[in-house]
Design a protein around this motif. Structure first.
Motif, PDB file in Angstrom:
ATOM      1  N   LEU B  38      28.156  32.415  33.295  1.00  0.00           N
ATOM      2  CA  LEU B  38      27.740  31.124  33.829  1.00  0.00           C
ATOM      3  C   LEU B  38      28.952  30.219  34.080  1.00  0.00           C
ATOM      4  O   LEU B  38      29.026  29.515  35.078  1.00  0.00           O
ATOM      5  N   PHE B  39      29.897  30.254  33.156  1.00  0.00           N
ATOM      6  CA  PHE B  39      31.113  29.451  33.315  1.00  0.00           C
ATOM      7  C   PHE B  39      31.852  29.882  34.580  1.00  0.00           C
ATOM      8  O   PHE B  39      32.310  29.058  35.368  1.00  0.00           O
ATOM      9  N   LEU B  41      30.533  31.297  37.224  1.00  0.00           N
ATOM     10  CA  LEU B  41      29.774  30.901  38.407  1.00  0.00           C
ATOM     11  C   LEU B  41      29.814  29.396  38.624  1.00  0.00           C
ATOM     12  O   LEU B  41      30.014  28.912  39.735  1.00  0.00           O
ATOM     13  N   GLN B  42      29.597  28.649  37.555  1.00  0.00           N
ATOM     14  CA  GLN B  42      29.339  27.210  37.710  1.00  0.00           C
ATOM     15  C   GLN B  42      30.589  26.355  37.630  1.00  0.00           C
ATOM     16  O   GLN B  42      30.563  25.200  38.047  1.00  0.00           O
ATOM     17  N   VAL B  43      31.642  26.881  37.041  1.00  0.00           N
ATOM     18  CA  VAL B  43      32.856  26.068  36.929  1.00  0.00           C
ATOM     19  C   VAL B  43      33.980  26.660  37.773  1.00  0.00           C
ATOM     20  O   VAL B  43      34.508  26.013  38.670  1.00  0.00           O
ATOM     21  N   ARG B  45      33.985  29.176  40.055  1.00  0.00           N
ATOM     22  CA  ARG B  45      33.701  29.411  41.480  1.00  0.00           C
ATOM     23  C   ARG B  45      32.708  28.402  42.053  1.00  0.00           C
ATOM     24  O   ARG B  45      32.052  28.644  43.059  1.00  0.00           O
ATOM     25  N   HIS B  46      32.616  27.264  41.380  1.00  0.00           N
ATOM     26  CA  HIS B  46      31.645  26.243  41.783  1.00  0.00           C
ATOM     27  C   HIS B  46      31.788  25.852  43.253  1.00  0.00           C
ATOM     28  O   HIS B  46      30.815  25.797  44.004  1.00  0.00           O
TER      29      HIS B  46
END
Lengths: 377, 626
Positions: B38-39, B41-43, B45-46
């Motif tokens: 999640l990190f 994906l969300q941070v 490669r945000h």
């Protein structure tokens, strides 16, 4: 020793002697479940395109599921233990029935129409198999002998193969994991565990050859979603876009473009985790994961404190089934695992898995709340 | 041993706790793995995913510009954008398509062709997009549907702008038409600027001035959902409409010229000498350009294409004819400019000319001969032998150089698509094109505007205008001014003038006098168009289609109609203050003086006296027979 124990129990259950105790409910677990389900309804409202109707229907299912949980909590583990074998046999024969005369839906034969209700017998096995194994292993010496392991292997393989044949990979994985967990908790020797792992790895080609085309395609698509961006890869790509674009704090509740504009498929069911990730961001996702972790730790602690082998094994394996549910779902939605149809526990729209899960929690509560009675015996 | 194991219940519980702890650790590690993912994906490669998410929902929609209009010199519309109405069905809102279409067909005629198009388009469009079931609804049909529209939810009348040519065939060859962009054109245009545009200029001014007329595309951002439905529009960049064009062309003159030509095949080009502006450009027969806009049917197109009179062929700019005697005044000017001839020096015509040492007789049209003629009389009487001699004296190279100054042999460069350049023969050309040497006899033939020498009516008119201007060649042009929008000021186009090398006014006067006497002189070949209102300077011509053998005589009646000579006339008026220069060609019209000159006169009357021409085919027939 005994009074000392009693005091600790009184502390941990808080409202001891009150309504909760009389209903055999475990307060920490109940609170956690309510929190998760509440968060689930909030996300569902957004994921359903702000459909109050869907939220209402889900609320009704939650009500039924909680009532069933309370009902099962009233059943002492001893009785559950007695039900184990018949329930397993019923479940297995229903699986056979499904295979012979079940209803087709979306290319898979999973449903059984009993006139009044249409249901998936495979759901029963998610509880029946852990109960059966717990019952069997609790009567056998610890750690289990080779013969016991062989019996347990057969008991796991029979339903798992029947379910995989429907085909329903998601449920097969869940049921298998329940069985394997029970075996693991029963004290299987480490060298045997390592041996079985090696055996499992060696069996991968065999599994591949047994898989259906669509299952193989899913695995391949999972390995390279870009190869089929509008077909099977579409789900994975869109859900990763949804989660990734959510960032740290999300686009805001009801503000997710991927979910609100319907780019995200299955957004209120299997892929609802992506809606959460998009709208509430990493913070919302981490909150949910912490709640889930708390439930799991509570479940394992209930198992660890249980007085008898049957309760221990059952509680442990029910808890791990819950974990496998959320792990497979999150892994699938974030692109770590291939797409298998496993809902996000307590959050995804739908009633089938909800009922199974809540029955599981009812069992946990039954075990937890009867601990002192058994101990005082 | 069995008892031992059973006895150790505490050990069993400890074992379970260890195992549960192992599982707890595994659970935490697994969740940490998800957390790391999640990190990532969300941070990490945000931004990447934010871009992808925006790409999903924000579509750039091009907005095509409105095409510029085309007006004549008085502001009469020649090319317009008219709303055209189509009846569309939105499949999403209609339960039973077949029943709806059946009901509609009771209200409006819906042909099998309409149904076929509907069936073809239906799967290509999105569920909420209108699919046309009928095109080009008339006002009555629109009204009939409007009254009943409540019975047809999901059925709507959609309007779009489509090009229309209100003057139809009168301006088809000048204005041209637009049509759907084809693959070839797609490779040549700036695709981004044509995003959203469906049509492009195919011929005529519409093609030549495509850049002006088209304008520039605009954009808007549209937020769409997964099914492509537009939810919100924003951040518009408005399209820049195409420029309006104002032509030199006068629609009345254009109509009169066409009427004067009648149903004969030919062309008329009228030019304003001072500006080079094309006042009229007629090619006959013509066609209706309007069906080409929506896509002309194969049959209709085949009929036009295979018509023996070739209506699609723009004779004014693509018709290449031997100029015949209409070239003689230019040859005379070349003789004067090059110093080979003088105005007064006489040349003898005995009915034919022979090259020294050759027996071949190059004949004069007057078999008896003209006797000795000076330059002016030679032009007035169009004596061939005089010009054989002059051409022979000048030589082909000098003649070619001077004729090229008048614009022969190259397209004039007028702002209309498809113009051809004619052919100005020379030894160099003959070597290149036919791999043959130049024969001295060919020089003589060029001298009377026959043989390989070819010119377009536009070239003849422009060259005649240069004589009217006494030495200033104006490049012909159609557009006089452009305008960004209705209220904006007019932007005049630039005139391209070229001063001819012959600066001696006496030379020009000689030629103008000679051309005047062609009309006014007692023996002038165009004396029938003389009039008291204004004075015309002109020159007739007859160009051979059918080659007469050495010992034959040309009998007009015997030669099939389409083998008869082309009749030509060039001229300008009034002599002292030229307002109009005209070139007329009538295919197979016979003698220039009899057929072509009266048409030129009618055009001049229309322009100078504002005298309308009554279209009459009988009149045309009568003139031909004279």
């Amino acid at each position: 020793m005994a009074p000392h124990k009693l005091r600790i129990d009184r502390d941990s259950s808080g409202l001891d002697g009150g309504l909760l105790a009389r209903l055999h409910l475990d307060l920490p677990l109940l609170l956690l479940l309510l929190l998760i389900c509440g968060l689930g309804l909030v996300v569902l409202y957004s994921a359903s395109g702000q459909s109050a109707e869907q939220v209402d229907r889900q609320l009704l299912r939650l009500g039924v599921a909680f009532l069933l949980m309370i009902a099962i909590a009233q059943v002492p583990p001893v009785v559950l233990s007695r039900w184990s074998l018949p329930l397993f046999l019923i479940g297995l024969s229903l699986l056979l029935a499904v295979l012979l005369m079940g209803e087709q839906s979306k290319g898979a034969q999973r449903w059984l129409d009993l006139g009044v209700v249409r249901f998936q017998p495979s759901e029963i096995l998610k509880l029946a198999l852990p109960m059966m194994l717990a019952w069997y292993l609790s009567m056998r010496p610890t750690p289990p002998r080779l013969l016991d392991i062989a019996v347990v292997g057969l008991l796991i393989a029979a339903p798992v193969l029947l379910i995989a044949k429907q085909p329903d990979l998601g449920t097969a994985v869940l049921v298998a994991s329940a069985g394997v967990t029970t075996l693991f908790l029963s004290g299987l020797r480490w060298r045997l565990i390592i041996g079985l792992c090696v055996l499992g790895a060696a069996a991968t080609p065999l599994v591949w050859s047994l898989m259906r085309d669509y299952q193989r395609r899913r695995v391949l698509t999972f390995l390279d979603p870009g190869s089929d961006p509008l077909g099977a890869g579409y789900h994975i790509i869109q859900s990763q876009i949804a989660i990734g674009s959510g960032g740290l704090h999300g686009k805001g509740w009801l503000g997710g473009t991927q979910s609100q504009l319907e780019f995200l498929p299955e957004r209120s069911t299997d892929f609802i985790f992506a809606v959460l990730g998009e709208e509430l961001g990493l913070s919302g996702v981490v909150l949910l994961m912490l709640l889930y972790l708390a439930v799991i730790l509570r479940g394992l602690s209930i198992a660890a404190q249980a007085p008898d082998a049957y309760s221990r094994l059952l509680a442990g394996s029910v808890t791990i089934v819950f974990f496998v549910y959320l792990f497979v779902n999150m892994g699938m939605v974030t692109g770590l695992l291939p797409v298998v149809g496993v809902p996000l526990p307590l959050i995804s729209y739908g009633g089938t898995s909800l009922v199974t899960l809540m029955l599981g929690f009812g069992i946990l509560m039954s075990i937890q709340t009867r601990r002192k009675l058994l101990q005082s015996e | 041993m069995l008892a031992e194991v059973f006895a150790d219940r505490r050990g069993e519980k400890r074992l379970f706790r260890t195992r549960a702890l192992v599982l707890a650790v595994l659970v935490v590690l697994s969740l940490a793995l998800i957390g790391m993912r999640l990190f990532q994906l969300q941070v990490v490669r945000h931004e990447h995913f934010t871009t992808l998410s925006d790409d999903n929902r924000i579509k750039i929609q091009p907005m095509p510009p409105t095409r510029g209009l085309i007006y004549d010199r008085d502001g009469v519309l020649l090319a317009d954008n008219l709303p055209s109405y189509a009846l569309t069905i939105e499949p999403e809102k209609v339960d039973d398509l077949a029943a709806t279409i059946a009901e509609l067909s009771a209200l409006l005629p819906i042909s099998e062709l309409d149904r076929e198009r509907f069936r073809r388009l239906l799967p290509q469009r999105r569920r909420f997009e209108g699919v046309p079931i009928r095109l080009d609804l008339s006002q009555a049909e629109r009204a009939r549907f409007a009254v009943q529209s409540h019975r047809f939810p999901g059925v709507e009348i959609a309007a779009e702008l489509s090009r229309s040519y209100p003057q139809g065939m009168h301006t088809a060859h000048v204005v041209g038409y637009v049509g759907r962009i084809n693959e070839q054109e797609l490779e040549q245009i700036d695709r981004s600027d044509y995003a959203g545009s469906t049509h492009i200029g195919k011929v005529g001014i519409e093609k030549y001035h495509e850049a002006w007329l088209h304008g520039h595309v605009g954009y808007q951002q549209a937020v769409v959902n997964a099914r492509g439905r537009v939810l919100e529009r924003r951040e518009e960049k408005t399209p820049l409409p195409g420029r309006d064009l104002h032509l030199f062309l006068d629609l009345d003159l254009q109509r009169d010229a066409a009427a004067a030509l009648g149903d004969r095949r030919g062309a008329v080009v009228a030019i304003e000498p001072e500006t080079g502006g094309v006042l009229a450009m007629v090619s006959s027969p013509s066609y209706d350009p309007n069906p080409f806009v929506g896509g002309i049917g194969f049959k209709a197109y085949a009929a036009l294409r295979d018509d023996i009179d070739r209506p699609l062929y723009n004779r004014a700019i693509r018709g290449q004819y031997p100029p015949g005697s209409t070239i003689k005044q230019f040859i005379a000017l070349a003789g004067l400019a090059s110093g080979v001839a003088t105005a007064r020096e006489g040349k003898y015509c005995g009915g034919y000319f022979q090259l020294p040492g050759h027996s071949h007789r190059y004949r004069c049209w007057r078999s008896g001969g003209h006797g000795t003629l000076a330059m002016e009389d030679a032009i007035v009487q169009s004596c061939d032998v005089y010009f054989y001699r002059l051409a022979h004296d000048m030589g082909i190279e000098r003649m070619k150089t001077h004729l090229a100054e008048f614009g022969f042999g190259e397209p004039t460069g007028a702002d209309i698509a498809g113009e051809l350049g004619g052919l100005l023969p020379s030894p160099e050309w003959k070597r290149r094109a036919r791999n043959q040497p130049w024969f001295p006899g060919e020089t003589l033939i060029v001298g009377i505007g026959q043989g390989a020498f070819l010119a377009t009516p536009l070239q003849l008119a422009a060259a005649t205008a240069a004589v009217a201007n006494r030495g200033t060649y104006m490049q012909p042009r159609l557009v006089s001014a452009t305008r960004a929008s209705l209220g904006a000021p007019l932007d005049p186009t630039e005139a391209k003038r070229r001063l001819l090398p012959d600066k001696d006014p006496a030379h020009w006067q000689t030629i103008v006098d000679a051309m005047t006497n062609v009309v006014e002189g007692r023996r002038g070949t165009a004396r029938r168009i003389r009039n008291d209102d204004y004075r015309i300077a002109g020159k007739t011509g007859t160009s051979q289609v059918f080659t007469v053998g050495q010992n034959e005589t040309y009998n007009e009646a015997e030669v099939a109609e389409r083998m008869r000579d082309h009749a030509l006339f060039v001229g300008f008026a009034p002599i002292d203050n030229p307002q109009i220069a005209v070139a007329v060609i009538v295919e197979n019209g016979g003698h220039g003086g009899a057929t072509a000159a009266p048409i030129a006169r009618a055009v001049m009357d229309s322009w100078l006296l504002d005298q309308r021409v009554v279209p009459s085919t009988e009149n045309a027939a009568e003139t031909t027979s004279q």
